[in-house]
Design a protein around this motif. Structure first.
Motif, PDB file in Angstrom:
ATOM      1  N   ASP A  21       0.835  -1.205   0.000  1.00  0.00           N
ATOM      2  CA  ASP A  21       0.000   0.000   0.000  1.00  0.00           C
ATOM      3  C   ASP A  21       0.872   1.258   0.000  1.00  0.00           C
ATOM      4  OD1 ASP A  21      -2.496   1.491   0.184  1.00  0.00           O
ATOM      5  OD2 ASP A  21      -1.989   1.835   2.298  1.00  0.00           O
ATOM      6  N   ARG A  50      -0.235  -0.945  -8.175  1.00  0.00           N
ATOM      7  CA  ARG A  50      -1.612  -1.311  -7.801  1.00  0.00           C
ATOM      8  C   ARG A  50      -1.782  -2.825  -7.827  1.00  0.00           C
ATOM      9  NH1 ARG A  50      -6.495  -2.645  -9.727  1.00  0.00           N
ATOM     10  NH2 ARG A  50      -8.312  -1.780  -8.648  1.00  0.00           N
ATOM     11  N   SER A  51      -1.232  -3.480  -8.829  1.00  0.00           N
ATOM     12  CA  SER A  51      -1.322  -4.929  -8.934  1.00  0.00           C
ATOM     13  C   SER A  51      -0.657  -5.604  -7.740  1.00  0.00           C
ATOM     14  CB  SER A  51      -0.689  -5.402 -10.242  1.00  0.00           C
ATOM     15  OG  SER A  51      -0.720  -6.794 -10.330  1.00  0.00           O
ATOM     16  N   LYS A  53      -0.453  -4.508  -4.718  1.00  0.00           N
ATOM     17  CA  LYS A  53      -1.354  -4.357  -3.569  1.00  0.00           C
ATOM     18  C   LYS A  53      -2.633  -5.171  -3.748  1.00  0.00           C
ATOM     19  CE  LYS A  53      -3.637  -0.368  -3.082  1.00  0.00           C
ATOM     20  NZ  LYS A  53      -5.064  -0.465  -2.771  1.00  0.00           N
ATOM     21  N   GLN A  54      -3.269  -5.034  -4.882  1.00  0.00           N
ATOM     22  CA  GLN A  54      -4.579  -5.654  -5.097  1.00  0.00           C
ATOM     23  C   GLN A  54      -4.505  -7.181  -5.130  1.00  0.00           C
ATOM     24  OE1 GLN A  54      -5.990  -2.523  -4.328  1.00  0.00           O
ATOM     25  NE2 GLN A  54      -7.666  -3.553  -5.345  1.00  0.00           N
ATOM     26  N   GLU A  58      -6.778  -9.895  -3.146  1.00  0.00           N
ATOM     27  CA  GLU A  58      -7.516 -10.955  -3.835  1.00  0.00           C
ATOM     28  C   GLU A  58      -7.052 -12.340  -3.379  1.00  0.00           C
ATOM     29  OE1 GLU A  58      -8.844 -12.236  -8.358  1.00  0.00           O
ATOM     30  OE2 GLU A  58      -7.644 -10.420  -8.067  1.00  0.00           O
TER      31      GLU A  58
END
Length: 185
Positions: A21, A50-51, A53-54, A58
């Motif tokens: 983050d 972003r990938s 973190k995301q 997920e």
């Protein structure tokens, strides 16, 4: 009887997530402050951050029913962050800026700060007064720390899967336990 679908932990408590983050926020700030908005690198870097973190989010969400998916997504997060390191290193190279050497004062200080702090606010405050070269180096070090944490997380997931099995095995075990208790069903 064990649970078929266990409650999953809070991904926000994972240090790997907290670092990812922070990396995302630093990268967003860095790209919008130091790169030309028309440069394709801006989107690439922000999406890689972003990938990172995301995919932790997920993977954590998928963990209750699929160890395979969780492991795969944590590895995707790791790969995305490795791609981002290359972008930061390229930024430094093409501008003849300095990549902090291992064991330099700056490198060691940032590694220590990265071990002591996991909150994005701390690093964003630092970044607000630093040069592009410094922010790039700071972020590279944080990414390397996140990469190590994600590797350790993958090894823990591997051990957990090896010792406990996965969702299909839990389903079979629960069904067999139910049959023993109620043989007529």
């Amino acid at each position: 009887m064990s649970e078929l679908i266990p409650r999953v932990g809070n991904y926000k408590k994972l240090i790997s997530y907290q670092k990812a983050d922070t990396i995302y926020q630093l990268t967003y700030y860095f790209c919008h402050r130091f790169l030309d908005k028309r440069d394709r690198t801006v989107d690439q870097m922000i999406q890689a951050a972003r990938s990172g973190k995301q995919n932790i989010i997920e993977g954590s969400a998928a963990s209750s029913t699929s160890a395979k998916t969780e492991i795969k997504l944590i590895n995707v997060a790791k790969a995305s962050l490795r791609e981002l390191v290359e972008d930061y290193e390229d930024f430094l190279k093409v501008r003849n800026a300095r990549l902090w050497e291992n064991d330099s004062i700056e490198h060691n200080t940032m590694r220590r700060l990265g071990r002591e702090h996991n909150d994005a606010g701390f690093f964003m405050k630092l970044a607000s007064t630093r040069s592009a070269e410094t922010i790039a180096n700071m972020t590279i070090i944080l990414i390397n720390q996140a990469d190590y944490l994600l590797y350790k997380q993958l090894k823990t997931l591997e051990t957990k899967f090896t010792s406990e099995g996965g969702f299909s095995e839990r389903m079979t075990t629960l069904r067999l336990e139910a049959r023993k208790k109620h043989p007529d069903k």
